[in-house]
Design a protein around this motif. Structure first.
Motif, PDB file in Angstrom:
ATOM      1  N   ARG A 149       0.841  -1.200   0.000  1.00  0.00           N
ATOM      2  CA  ARG A 149       0.000   0.000   0.000  1.00  0.00           C
ATOM      3  C   ARG A 149       0.879   1.254   0.000  1.00  0.00           C
ATOM      4  O   ARG A 149       1.756   1.387   0.856  1.00  0.00           O
ATOM      5  CB  ARG A 149      -0.919   0.012   1.232  1.00  0.00           C
TER       6      ARG A 149
ATOM      7  N   ILE B 183      -2.975   5.167   5.343  1.00  0.00           N
ATOM      8  CA  ILE B 183      -3.631   3.904   5.722  1.00  0.00           C
ATOM      9  C   ILE B 183      -4.469   4.147   6.973  1.00  0.00           C
ATOM     10  O   ILE B 183      -4.080   4.914   7.857  1.00  0.00           O
ATOM     11  CB  ILE B 183      -2.547   2.842   6.004  1.00  0.00           C
TER      12      ILE B 183
ATOM     13  N   GLN C 264      -7.219   1.278   2.803  1.00  0.00           N
ATOM     14  CA  GLN C 264      -7.232   2.587   2.151  1.00  0.00           C
ATOM     15  C   GLN C 264      -8.618   2.761   1.542  1.00  0.00           C
ATOM     16  O   GLN C 264      -9.236   1.789   1.110  1.00  0.00           O
ATOM     17  CB  GLN C 264      -6.169   2.655   1.057  1.00  0.00           C
TER      18      GLN C 264
ATOM     19  N   GLY D   7       2.650  -0.640  -4.829  1.00  0.00           N
ATOM     20  CA  GLY D   7       1.302  -0.190  -4.468  1.00  0.00           C
ATOM     21  C   GLY D   7       0.946   1.178  -5.004  1.00  0.00           C
ATOM     22  O   GLY D   7      -0.077   1.747  -4.610  1.00  0.00           O
TER      23      GLY D   7
END
Ligand code: SF4
Ligand code: SF4
Length: 348
Positions: free
Chosen positions: A266, A270, A283, A319
């Protein structure tokens, strides 16, 4: 003398950074669903102070066009800020001798329903409470909508045993939702139904949303999948997992794919969702129903068009997300090595 006046209770969230505030009471919520039973949160509750903190509107259209993912971070920070306001007010009230509990804007679920937190029933429905006390109305999307910010804000609340005079609801005829269905068309999961629904609450007939099982939204909203069944556009999720028709299938589908979702890297802000067993990292990749909705119907139409022309999102090994035309996106995913391709699709 009671040191907490209505004016002070309404001003506290505004002073701390919210833009909208109201007060509801058990009487203004009388006859509503279980989720407006304030006693569930604070036994003997007499009032709830509810407020709204808007997202950064300048980020909405770049997000819908898939030009800038910054609204994910802004939504996370704004929601966390709203939770902080609720916590701070409840701390002041308990120090003054009241019973008071903050209600988190998101990811707070009752544990005493048949499937526990997976039923996604909040301790208190902030949108219904906010609709009862003049902050806004409920749109067909089931979201609270306001003339000031559309649906683009986070709600927070404090439930307390302090006795406060409730603020008045807005006239029902001022609800700007004309059932344009832009929210329905912006949803990859078919979560929003077109028929109108009303409930009785506080001695009034109140228009509410018409939504299918909560798990149907959570599956794409949490980022596990995102490709529209038509294949022409997506949310900000690079996932290409199936979007089933039957509500029943959503009881298990997120659990089936959550491991592969959590294996993805990611990039960017977050938050933590207790339903994503593993690292719990999430997310925001959708919220399209929230962001297409605007008081001006022309803006809604324009935003829906942006979304439908925004392409399909893919992501690199770190990500980072990018949108590309649907055919290129399909080729990109097909060209990934097997160990990465399985993170996004069942196609071998
Ligand atoms: S997008 Fe249209 S139908 Fe949906 S809530 Fe907003 S105004 Fe209502
Ligand atoms: S957040 Fe996305 S998936 Fe959930 S109801 Fe809204 S548009 Fe549909």
């Amino acid at each position: 003398m009671d040191p907490l006046t209505e004016q002070l209770a309404l001003n506290m969230p505004l002073t701390l950074g919210a833009s909208l505030s109201g007060i509801a009471s058990p009487e203004s919520l009388r006859g509503g669903p279980d989720t407006v039973d304030l006693d569930y949160v604070v036994e003997g509750a007499r009032s709830v102070i509810v407020f709204g903190v808007p997202f950064d509107e300048s980020l909405i259209e770049p997000y819908l066009r898939k030009e800038d993912y910054g609204l994910n971070a802004n939504k996370i920070r704004t929601t966390t800020f709203a939770a902080g306001i609720a916590f701070e007010i409840s701390t002041v009230l308990t120090s003054l001798g009241y019973e008071a509990r903050p209600v988190a804007p998101n990811f707070a679920f009752r544990k005493d329903t048949p499937n526990g937190i997976f039923d996604r029933v909040p301790p208190a429905s902030l949108k219904l409470i906010a609709a009862s006390c003049g902050i806004g109305h409920i749109g067909q999307s089931g979201l609270l909508i306001t003339r000031e910010f559309g649906a683009a804000f986070s709600l927070g609340a404090v439930i307390t045993d302090a006795v406060l005079k409730p603020t008045e609801p807005l006239p029902e005829e001022d609800n700007y939702c004309d059932r344009c269905m832009a929210c329905r068309q912006a949803c990859v999961a078919g979560f929003i139904e077109p028929e109108p629904v009303r409930i009785d609450m506080g001695g009034r007939s109140v228009r509410v949303g018409n939504c299918r099982a909560a798990a149907r939204c959570a599956y794409p909203c949490g980022g596990i999948t995102g490709l529209h069944p038509g294949g022409r556009w997506s949310t900000w999720s690079p996932g290409r997992f199936p979007v089933p028709e039957e509500d029943e299938e959503y009881r298990t589908i997120s659990r089936k794919y959550v491991g592969r979702y959590l294996e993805r890297k990611r990039s960017g802000a977050i938050c933590y969702n207790p339903l994503l067993a593993g690292t719990y990292e999430m997310q925001y990749t959708c919220s399209n129903c929230q962001f297409v909705c605007h008081p001006d119907p022309a803006v809604r139409r324009s935003r829906l068009k942006m979304l439908r022309n925004s392409g399909v999102v893919v992501e690199d090994a770190d990500g980072n997300k990018t949108a590309m035309p649907p055919k290129e996106a399909a080729e990109f995913v097909a060209g990934l090595p097997e160990e990465r391709r399985r993170l996004y699709t069942d196609d071998a």
